[in-house]
Motif scaffolding. Structure first.
Motif, PDB file in Angstrom:
ATOM      1  N   THR A 117      45.413 -57.157  68.986  1.00 34.50           N
ATOM      2  CA  THR A 117      46.683 -57.796  68.661  1.00 34.50           C
ATOM      3  C   THR A 117      47.710 -56.688  68.440  1.00 34.50           C
ATOM      4  OG1 THR A 117      45.462 -59.571  67.575  1.00 34.50           O
ATOM      5  CG2 THR A 117      47.817 -59.393  67.066  1.00 34.50           C
ATOM      6  N   LYS A 118      48.752 -56.659  69.289  1.00 43.64           N
ATOM      7  CA  LYS A 118      49.682 -55.517  69.280  1.00 43.64           C
ATOM      8  C   LYS A 118      50.931 -55.816  68.461  1.00 43.64           C
ATOM      9  CE  LYS A 118      46.983 -53.307  71.965  1.00 43.64           C
ATOM     10  NZ  LYS A 118      45.958 -52.595  71.194  1.00 43.64           N
ATOM     11  N   LYS A 119      51.637 -54.739  68.105  1.00 43.76           N
ATOM     12  CA  LYS A 119      52.940 -54.885  67.445  1.00 43.76           C
ATOM     13  C   LYS A 119      53.999 -54.198  68.298  1.00 43.76           C
ATOM     14  CE  LYS A 119      51.789 -53.228  63.206  1.00 43.76           C
ATOM     15  NZ  LYS A 119      51.936 -53.031  61.738  1.00 43.76           N
ATOM     16  N   GLY A 120      54.987 -54.959  68.751  1.00 41.43           N
ATOM     17  CA  GLY A 120      56.052 -54.356  69.558  1.00 41.43           C
ATOM     18  C   GLY A 120      57.394 -54.393  68.866  1.00 41.43           C
ATOM     19  N   CYS A 121      57.518 -55.223  67.821  1.00 41.21           N
ATOM     20  CA  CYS A 121      58.833 -55.317  67.172  1.00 41.21           C
ATOM     21  C   CYS A 121      58.745 -55.712  65.707  1.00 41.21           C
ATOM     22  CB  CYS A 121      59.707 -56.318  67.925  1.00 41.21           C
ATOM     23  SG  CYS A 121      59.143 -58.034  67.781  1.00 41.21           S
ATOM     24  N   GLU A 122      57.725 -56.452  65.333  1.00 40.65           N
ATOM     25  CA  GLU A 122      57.565 -56.974  63.973  1.00 40.65           C
ATOM     26  C   GLU A 122      58.742 -57.846  63.542  1.00 40.65           C
ATOM     27  OE1 GLU A 122      55.195 -54.374  61.244  1.00 40.65           O
ATOM     28  OE2 GLU A 122      55.968 -52.835  62.585  1.00 40.65           O
ATOM     29  N   LEU A 123      59.395 -58.456  64.515  1.00 36.61           N
ATOM     30  CA  LEU A 123      60.552 -59.312  64.226  1.00 36.61           C
ATOM     31  C   LEU A 123      60.455 -60.670  64.913  1.00 36.61           C
ATOM     32  CD1 LEU A 123      63.380 -56.696  64.841  1.00 36.61           C
ATOM     33  CD2 LEU A 123      62.800 -57.707  62.629  1.00 36.61           C
ATOM     34  N   GLY A 124      59.360 -60.904  65.604  1.00 34.74           N
ATOM     35  CA  GLY A 124      59.252 -62.175  66.306  1.00 34.74           C
ATOM     36  C   GLY A 124      59.954 -62.198  67.654  1.00 34.74           C
ATOM     37  N   ASP A 125      60.371 -61.027  68.160  1.00 29.63           N
ATOM     38  CA  ASP A 125      61.072 -60.996  69.446  1.00 29.63           C
ATOM     39  C   ASP A 125      60.149 -60.894  70.652  1.00 29.63           C
ATOM     40  OD1 ASP A 125      63.728 -61.178  68.677  1.00 29.63           O
ATOM     41  OD2 ASP A 125      63.918 -59.029  68.313  1.00 29.63           O
ATOM     42  N   CYS A 126      59.031 -60.150  70.513  1.00 25.78           N
ATOM     43  CA  CYS A 126      58.343 -59.708  71.728  1.00 25.78           C
ATOM     44  C   CYS A 126      57.074 -60.487  72.055  1.00 25.78           C
ATOM     45  CB  CYS A 126      58.021 -58.221  71.651  1.00 25.78           C
ATOM     46  SG  CYS A 126      56.694 -57.805  70.511  1.00 25.78           S
ATOM     47  N   GLY A 127      56.451 -61.098  71.077  1.00 32.32           N
ATOM     48  CA  GLY A 127      55.228 -61.854  71.361  1.00 32.32           C
ATOM     49  C   GLY A 127      53.986 -61.011  71.583  1.00 32.32           C
ATOM     50  N   SER A 128      54.062 -59.690  71.400  1.00 30.16           N
ATOM     51  CA  SER A 128      52.873 -58.839  71.585  1.00 30.16           C
ATOM     52  C   SER A 128      51.776 -59.193  70.598  1.00 30.16           C
ATOM     53  CB  SER A 128      53.205 -57.366  71.354  1.00 30.16           C
ATOM     54  OG  SER A 128      54.300 -56.967  72.085  1.00 30.16           O
TER      55      SER A 128
HETATM   56  S1  FES Z   1      55.411 -57.779  67.004  1.00 35.30           S
HETATM   57 FE1  FES Z   1      55.375 -59.850  66.561  1.00 35.30          FE
HETATM   58  S2  FES Z   1      56.823 -60.664  67.937  1.00 35.30           S
HETATM   59 FE2  FES Z   1      56.970 -58.549  68.288  1.00 35.30          FE
END
Ligand code: FES
Ligand code: FES
Lengths: 810, 167
Positions: free
Chosen positions: B47-58
């Motif tokens: 499970t990846k983190k690309g933004c931590e804002l709910g923008d990217c869906g990673s």
């Molecule tokens: S890390 Fe959760 S939406 Fe981007």
């Protein structure tokens, strides 16, 4: 998640637009029959790791006793540091180290050796919002943020340079004392006689265009974990080039390169932004040295935008003289580039901007003037296509203006001027293979240009543009006589597997896969038996990494040589075993046979490799690649040289909402000359991705700033990365081509497809509405304003939202 | 939910969560995010983190079958829930048809969006086994991909749904 809105919070389907029927992309290409392994769409070698979540990226790694680190950055665009007080931060429980410029080497660094202008931490002034001031190492992330808050920095705010067009004014604030008038790079190149060409021309036209500041926005944030132990440093990093990281880190800390090991993990995209050190490696190394523990450092999304190194915004004036027939006689490109606060890769970007304009069309007289200026904004660097895409947009738009003025069809004017194979550009690039004409003709035919041009319903338009890009830079970034690429292959002792060792760097584009295909082809082996160890400065041989679209040609050439060395030794042993002249033997897909009797299998690769091992020890092959000496003798001549150039034409069809200015792209056709293809599926995937990026930059993407130089939209949603709902129908196809300078005739593909996109959209809008949008991105607002101006000029009555009284409250 | 306080008085809670069929009891803070529980506490880094804002869906995972951004969900909210991460998609070493289809259709480049994409697509195919192409695009519109232009991802999901790929 999966809400019916896109990343910008807009409704997913605009009800005004006709529903789209998407077709599947990629015209089928004939399977290559002559080769056993290359020319085939093999699945990616790392597919299983990536679809199961097993693939570990740098942020996924944990080490015993590991600390977390963060960098404190400047809140001001330009300010003097009066004092830094770290005492409160140091007292917090869980804080293991707090460092500033006093604790690290003061040697200036940068990726462009001609202008090293960065420090690990600022000591006197900060030069943009996000400039690095201090760093902490703590037991967890949460403590890092508390510690950053507890560091007290006193600043004296200075006037800032935010407008690049005024950066060189006499009274503009000075950003780097060593570079007066904020003049970072100045270029004046003159080939042939442009003035005489303009005099001789039947028509001379000047246009002015402005680009946009965009950001690579790889989905994986920058991360580096540094481990300093017993005087040696190991860095796990999300990098496009372990070699350059190793070189610059070693230089900064005064270590021999042998004491610095850089290991690339899986990388979640780079697009140019991960080519140069990010500061995380330097700060992390210093923190690890002080604490004696591994330190993991990362940027969050907003910090990534601030660190930047994305595309420069360019201000582009173009003047071209043509004869009555539309033949280009001479071109003058006069550009200014907003460089931001540091050089980054900007010197090369500045040269690329003008240099690459000579490739797709033939003309002899060319002048290129450029100023790259410093501003108090994040530094810009190399983004997919490097400095070339915005000038290409400008030139293609300019050429359509000329074609319209002369009443010539846009494809006709391009066909007339298109570069031919075996030619030399005015700036001394040698072009071998070049199927520019075939690309244009095929783009015309597959897009149905003849039926559409001039016959589309109102609001619909069709546009074309071209592009060309290097297949690897002719010279490395710093001066060295190391070869561009090298490779080793080790065949296992029983011959059932072989491992390719290469410094080439897979950042998602698939180099690990295609290099294994190439190795197997050269050895006469199967792809399925190949394994790869790549991009680790300790275990793999030298290679400069992933940039300038270099690996298929350059790393591929080294791999081919290594594979052929294995094959020669294998067939020699086979000859001894079979009592057969080795030069009459051939090996293909692991089967050995006589060249004149391919149907009778005499023995296998595995058997012979095993015998080789028993008799002589490991069966290995080595290869390396250095390009021939390339380029002319003038200043800046090496930039843009390459053993080979790709060529492409793109056509797009758009529909404009005449009320809102919204541009719906319906179809895009990309036709590429990228030489011989190693893996068609991955090749078309590169085109899709490049086109997607070009489309985002063309229509939505832009980093914007507030009046204090702070980024106004540092999130993926507000920056407006296109979503799956934004993509048009994409058709990617090829023209047959073979490049004599590349192994098996290969050329680049990954960046070239970004070049034509912005221009072809602008030209389609121009065709649809007769209005020219002269700046990127081509937002609905700009299209709407251009339409409004046109209506006003046509004498139509237009509604003015600024003076309309219906919104006034009564 | 059980809570204990540490020396500074910050409370910790015991969360019971089922991840990929295995039961875990994990002590978390009130502000611990589900994505960090998965990545840091039980080492499921797929499970990846690309933004931590709910923008990217990673960071997409299935929470009781629904796709969610795990960076927008508190670990506490997952108490008593069933979570599926990318590590739980293949069964007994056999790839799911979506995973196979992504590999076969060159739908993976850097792979950073891939786990989230596959889980969003899996949720779609569970509720709508024969989606249209616009439905596929809508279902993955919260998952950003910087590499593929979504072209082959859409193709891969369509192929998996049409049975062109067999698991
Ligand atoms: S890390 Fe959760 S939406 Fe981007
Ligand atoms: S494959 Fe790289 S972000 Fe999707």
């Amino acid at each position: 998640m999966s809400q019916p809105t896109n990343a910008a919070g807009q409704p997913q389907n605009d009800p005004k637009l006709p529903p789209r029927e998407y077709t599947h992309p990629g015209l089928p290409e004939p399977e290559n029959k002559d080769y056993a392994v290359i020319g085939k769409s093999k699945p990616k070698i790392d597919a299983r790791e990536k679809v199961t979540g097993q693939a570990r990226y740098t942020a996924d790694l944990k080490f015993p006793n590991m600390l977390y680190g963060k960098i404190l950055t400047s809140p001001y665009a330009h300010a003097r540091i009066l004092s830094i007080d770290t005492s409160e931060a140091e007292k917090l429980p869980g804080v293991k180290a707090v460092i500033t410029h006093k604790d690290v080497p003061t040697l200036k660094y940068g990726i462009s050796p001609a202008r090293w202008d960065e420090n690990i931490f600022c000591s006197e002034t900060v030069k943009f919002v996000g400039d690095k001031v201090a760093a902490v190492a703590c037991i967890d992330e949460e403590t890092c943020y508390k510690a950053l808050k507890a560091i007290k920095v006193d600043y004296e705010v200075l006037p800032a340079v935010l407008d690049p067009l005024h950066a060189m004014d006499e009274d503009a604030p000075q950003i780097h004392p060593e570079y007066p008038r904020n003049n970072n790079t100045e270029i004046h190149q003159d080939f042939g006689d442009v003035d005489a060409a303009f005099k001789q021309a039947d028509y001379v036209r000047t246009d002015f265009f402005v680009g946009n500041r965009t950001y690579q926005a790889p989905l994986e944030p920058h991360t580096a974990t540094s481990i300093w132990q017993d005087g040696k440093l190991t860095v796990y990093s999300s990098t496009q080039s372990p070699h350059y990281f190793q070189y610059y880190i070693a230089r900064e800390f005064g270590l021999p390169m042998g004491d610095v090991r850089v290991i690339k993990t899986y990388v979640g995209g780079g697009f140019g932004g991960k080519l140069e050190p990010t500061g995380l490696e330097f700060a992390g190394a210093a923190l690890s040295k002080i604490t004696g523990r591994p330190v993991k450092m990362f940027y969050d999304r907003a910090e990534m935008f601030a660190h930047n190194r994305g595309r420069h915004r360019q201000y582009m004036k173009l003047t071209t003289g043509v004869d009555k027939e539309g033949m280009i006689l001479g071109v003058h490109a006069d550009f200014i580039m907003d460089g931001g606060a540091y050089t980054s890769l900007g010197i090369a970007s500045a040269y690329y901007a003008g240099a690459m304009l000579t490739l797709t069309y033939e003309f002899d007289n060319y002048r290129f003037d450029m100023h790259r200026v410093y501003t108090n904004l994040p530094a810009c660097g190399a983004q997919r296509g490097h400095g070339a895409p915005q000038p290409r947009y400008a030139f293609e738009a300019h050429l359509d203006n000329i074609a319209k003025d002369l009443g010539i069809d846009p494809i006709e004017i391009r066909l007339k001027n298109a570069r031919r194979p075996n030619t030399v550009t005015p700036n001394d690039y040698v072009v071998n293979s070049c199927e520019m004409v075939a690309c244009l003709e095929k783009a015309r035919d597959v897009s149905g240009w003849r039926d559409k041009k001039g016959h589309l319903p109102p609001g619909r338009g069709i546009g074309i543009a071209t592009g060309s890009f290097v297949s690897g830079a002719g010279y490395p970034i710093y001066r060295t006589d190391l070869p561009q690429a090298s490779a080793m292959i080790k065949v296992g002792e029983d011959g059932t597997a072989a491992t390719l060792y290469t410094g080439a760097t897979d950042i998602g584009q698939g180099s690990d896969t295609i290099l294994c295909q190439m190795a197997a082809e050269a050895m006469g082996y199967t792809y399925e038996q190949m394994k790869i160890v790549a991009a680790d400065t300790e275990t793999t041989p030298h290679d400069f990494g992933a940039y300038a679209s270099r690996q298929t040609l350059m790393s591929g050439a080294a791999v081919k040589q290594a594979g052929e060395e294995v094959k020669t030794q294998l067939l020699e042993t086979a000859g001894q075993m079979l009592d057969f002249p080795p030069e009459q033997l051939e090996v293909r897909l692991g089967k050995i046979f006589a060249k004149d009797n391919p149907d009778t299998i005499l023995t296998t690769f595995e058997d012979v490799a095993r015998t080789f091992f028993v008799r002589k020890g490991p069966l290995t092959g080595r290869g390396s690649y250095a390009p021939p000496k390339l380029g002319g003798k003038f200043k800046g001549a090496p930039v843009g040289t390459s053993p080979a150039y790709s060529f492409a034409a793109q056509v797009s069809e758009v529909e404009i909402d005449q009320e809102t200015g919204e541009v719906a792209v319906l179809d895009v056709w990309d036709v590429h000359d990228c030489g011989q293809v190693i893996n068609p599926a991955l090749l078309h995937a590169q085109v899709h991705g490049a086109l997607y990026m070009g489309m985002g930059e063309a229509i939505w993407e832009e980093v914007r700033f507030d009046k204090n130089g702070k980024i106004a939209n540092p999130t993926l949603g507000e920056y407006r990365l296109p979503t799956a709902l934004d993509m048009p129908r994409v058709h990617s196809s090829l023209v047959p081509s073979y490049e004599p300078a590349g192994p098996w005739g290969v050329k680049e593909v990954g960046e070239g497809a970004t070049l034509p996109t912005m221009g072809c959209f602008r030209n389609a809008i121009f065709d649809a509405m007769g209005v020219s949008v002269n700046s990127l991105p081509l937002t609905p607002e700009k299209v709407w304003s251009a339409l409004r101006e046109k209506r006003k000029a046509d004498g139509e009555e237009v509604w003015d939202p600024m003076t309309c009284e219906c919104y006034l409250e009564d | 939910m059980q809570a204990i306080a540490d020396k500074q008085g910050v409370k910790r809670y015991l969360v019971d969560v089922t991840v990929n069929g295995d039961d875990y009891s994990v002590v978390v803070k009130a502000n611990t995010l589900l994505v960090n529980l998965l990545r840091d506490e039980i080492d499921l880094t797929g499970t990846k983190k690309g933004c931590e804002l709910g923008d990217c869906g990673s960071c997409t995972v299935l929470l009781d079958g629904k796709p969610v951004d795990a960076c927008l969900v508190l670990a506490l909210e997952a108490d008593g829930c069933d979570v599926i991460t990318i590590e739980g998609v293949a069964q007994h070493g056999e790839l799911d048809k979506l995973q196979r289809s992504f590999a076969d259709n060159a739908a993976i480049q850097c792979g950073y969006c891939t786990p989230g994409m596959i889980l969003s697509a899996k949720a779609l195919l569970t509720r709508n086994p024969k989606p249209t192409e616009p439905e596929v695009r809508a279902a993955i519109s919260g998952n950003l991909c910087r590499c593929t232009g979504y072209v082959n991802i859409v193709k891969a999901v369509m192929a998996a749904a049409s049975g062109e790929v067999t698991a």
